[in-house]
Enzyme design. Structure first.
Site, PDB file in Angstrom:
ATOM      1  N   HIS A  63       0.319  -1.260  -0.021  1.00 26.44           N
ATOM      2  CA  HIS A  63       0.273  -0.097   0.126  1.00 26.44           C
ATOM      3  C   HIS A  63       0.654   1.646  -0.039  1.00 26.44           C
ATOM      4  O   HIS A  63       1.547   1.701   0.729  1.00 26.44           O
ATOM      5  CB  HIS A  63      -0.198  -0.014   1.789  1.00 26.44           C
ATOM      6  CG  HIS A  63      -0.257  -0.126   2.460  1.00 26.44           C
ATOM      7  ND1 HIS A  63       0.366  -1.059   3.769  1.00 26.44           N
ATOM      8  CD2 HIS A  63       0.017   1.181   3.112  1.00 26.44           C
ATOM      9  CE1 HIS A  63       1.127  -0.416   4.060  1.00 26.44           C
ATOM     10  NE2 HIS A  63       1.348   0.733   4.262  1.00 26.44           N
TER      11      HIS A  63
ATOM     12  N   THR B 231       0.617   4.903   1.480  1.00 28.53           N
ATOM     13  CA  THR B 231      -0.289   5.610   2.661  1.00 28.53           C
ATOM     14  C   THR B 231      -0.533   6.906   1.884  1.00 28.53           C
ATOM     15  O   THR B 231       0.534   7.581   1.626  1.00 28.53           O
ATOM     16  CB  THR B 231       0.814   5.836   4.013  1.00 28.53           C
ATOM     17  OG1 THR B 231       0.622   4.254   4.661  1.00 28.53           O
ATOM     18  CG2 THR B 231      -0.284   6.545   4.963  1.00 28.53           C
TER      19      THR B 231
ATOM     20  N   MET C   4       5.443  12.134   1.784  1.00 24.20           N
ATOM     21  CA  MET C   4       7.073  11.242   0.745  1.00 24.20           C
ATOM     22  C   MET C   4       6.657   9.925   0.684  1.00 24.20           C
ATOM     23  O   MET C   4       6.155   9.034   1.773  1.00 24.20           O
ATOM     24  CB  MET C   4       7.780  11.084   1.838  1.00 24.20           C
ATOM     25  CG  MET C   4       9.550  10.373   1.230  1.00 24.20           C
ATOM     26  SD  MET C   4      10.195   9.745   1.842  1.00 24.20           S
ATOM     27  CE  MET C   4       9.686   8.008   3.546  1.00 24.20           C
TER      28      MET C   4
ATOM     29  N   HIS D 174       5.619   7.001  -0.352  1.00 26.63           N
ATOM     30  CA  HIS D 174       6.191   5.311  -1.040  1.00 26.63           C
ATOM     31  C   HIS D 174       5.568   4.149  -0.427  1.00 26.63           C
ATOM     32  O   HIS D 174       4.122   3.968   0.175  1.00 26.63           O
ATOM     33  CB  HIS D 174       6.840   5.558   0.415  1.00 26.63           C
ATOM     34  CG  HIS D 174       6.813   5.254   1.793  1.00 26.63           C
ATOM     35  ND1 HIS D 174       6.148   6.982   2.361  1.00 26.63           N
ATOM     36  CD2 HIS D 174       7.155   4.370   2.724  1.00 26.63           C
ATOM     37  CE1 HIS D 174       5.840   6.514   3.339  1.00 26.63           C
ATOM     38  NE2 HIS D 174       5.845   4.978   4.069  1.00 26.63           N
TER      39      HIS D 174
ATOM     40  N   SER E 182       5.850   0.388   1.551  1.00 27.94           N
ATOM     41  CA  SER E 182       6.165   0.109   2.098  1.00 27.94           C
ATOM     42  C   SER E 182       7.007  -1.265   1.797  1.00 27.94           C
ATOM     43  O   SER E 182       5.949  -2.007   1.590  1.00 27.94           O
ATOM     44  CB  SER E 182       6.404  -0.344   4.192  1.00 27.94           C
ATOM     45  OG  SER E 182       6.392   1.300   4.487  1.00 27.94           O
TER      46      SER E 182
ATOM     47  N   TYR F 140       8.414  -3.769   7.410  1.00 26.66           N
ATOM     48  CA  TYR F 140       8.016  -3.054   9.015  1.00 26.66           C
ATOM     49  C   TYR F 140       9.403  -4.012   9.252  1.00 26.66           C
ATOM     50  O   TYR F 140       9.235  -5.037  10.202  1.00 26.66           O
ATOM     51  CB  TYR F 140       6.976  -3.421   9.796  1.00 26.66           C
ATOM     52  CG  TYR F 140       6.506  -2.492   8.426  1.00 26.66           C
ATOM     53  CD1 TYR F 140       6.581  -1.182   7.645  1.00 26.66           C
ATOM     54  CD2 TYR F 140       4.665  -2.587   9.140  1.00 26.66           C
ATOM     55  CE1 TYR F 140       5.508  -0.634   6.976  1.00 26.66           C
ATOM     56  CE2 TYR F 140       3.866  -2.013   8.359  1.00 26.66           C
ATOM     57  CZ  TYR F 140       4.030  -0.931   7.491  1.00 26.66           C
ATOM     58  OH  TYR F 140       3.488  -0.439   7.032  1.00 26.66           O
TER      59      TYR F 140
END
EC number: 3.1.4.37
Length: 181
Positions: free
Chosen positions: A42, A44, A117, A119, A121, A124
């Protein structure tokens, strides 16, 4: 009077069905080597302050109404300084991508001083700088054509995301909407 429960919600732009498996495969491979919780690919686009479920759903519906599917392009694989931005695909800050972030931020009354920003991911985790560098290199080994990769974001998801929960077990997708082409 009973107090209404409030939670932190995030709005995620989801990659289309064509590119999602590619990201999942890459994320799975990185996770198997460097560990970390499983999550869906995803981007955000907004994180709310504490909202009730009703408030979040209303804001989400209005955000979905005015947004069309859009294209994002990977700039490079990058690393960050905290758990939720460990290893990620940094996206090019095209007008289309930045407007989608601004649109959702406005609908969720996000008052953040941090510039957006964009992005996606990949991992994590709490890694050392050396481990992050290794994970970054591994991403390129697994998929050498990431830089410049363009993909469509054609759905939005409203998710309950308690950022204190690093297992992500309490994270929950509350609603998903398809964006107009």
């Amino acid at each position: 009077m009973e107090e209404v429960k409030k939670d932190v919600y995030s709005v995620w732009a989801l990659p289309d069905e064509e590119s999602e498996p590619r990201f999942k495969k890459l994320m799975e491979a990185l996770r198997s080597e460097f560990t970390g919780p499983r999550f869906v690919p995803h981007v955000t686009v907004a994180v709310s302050a504490y909202l009730t479920a009703d408030e979040a759903k209303k804001m989400f519906e209005s955000a979905c109404d005015g947004l069309k599917a859009y294209t994002a392009t990977v700039d490079r694989v990058s690393t960050g300084t905290f758990f939720f931005q460990c290893v990620f695909l940094l996206l090019q800050t095209t007008p289309e991508v930045m407007e989608a972030g601004e649109h959702c931020k406005n609908h969720f009354n996000c008052s953040t001083t941090t510039p957006y920003m964009p992005h996606l991911s990949l991992l994590y985790a709490e890694l050392t700088e050396e481990e992050k560098k290794n994970a970054q290199e591994k991403a390129y080994t697994l998929d050498s054509s990431l830089d410049g990769l363009s993909f469509r974001l054609n759905r939005l998801a409203l998710c309950k995301t308690d950022t204190e929960d690093k297992t992500l077990e309490t994270w929950e997708t509350v609603a998903v909407c398809n964006l107009n082409p």
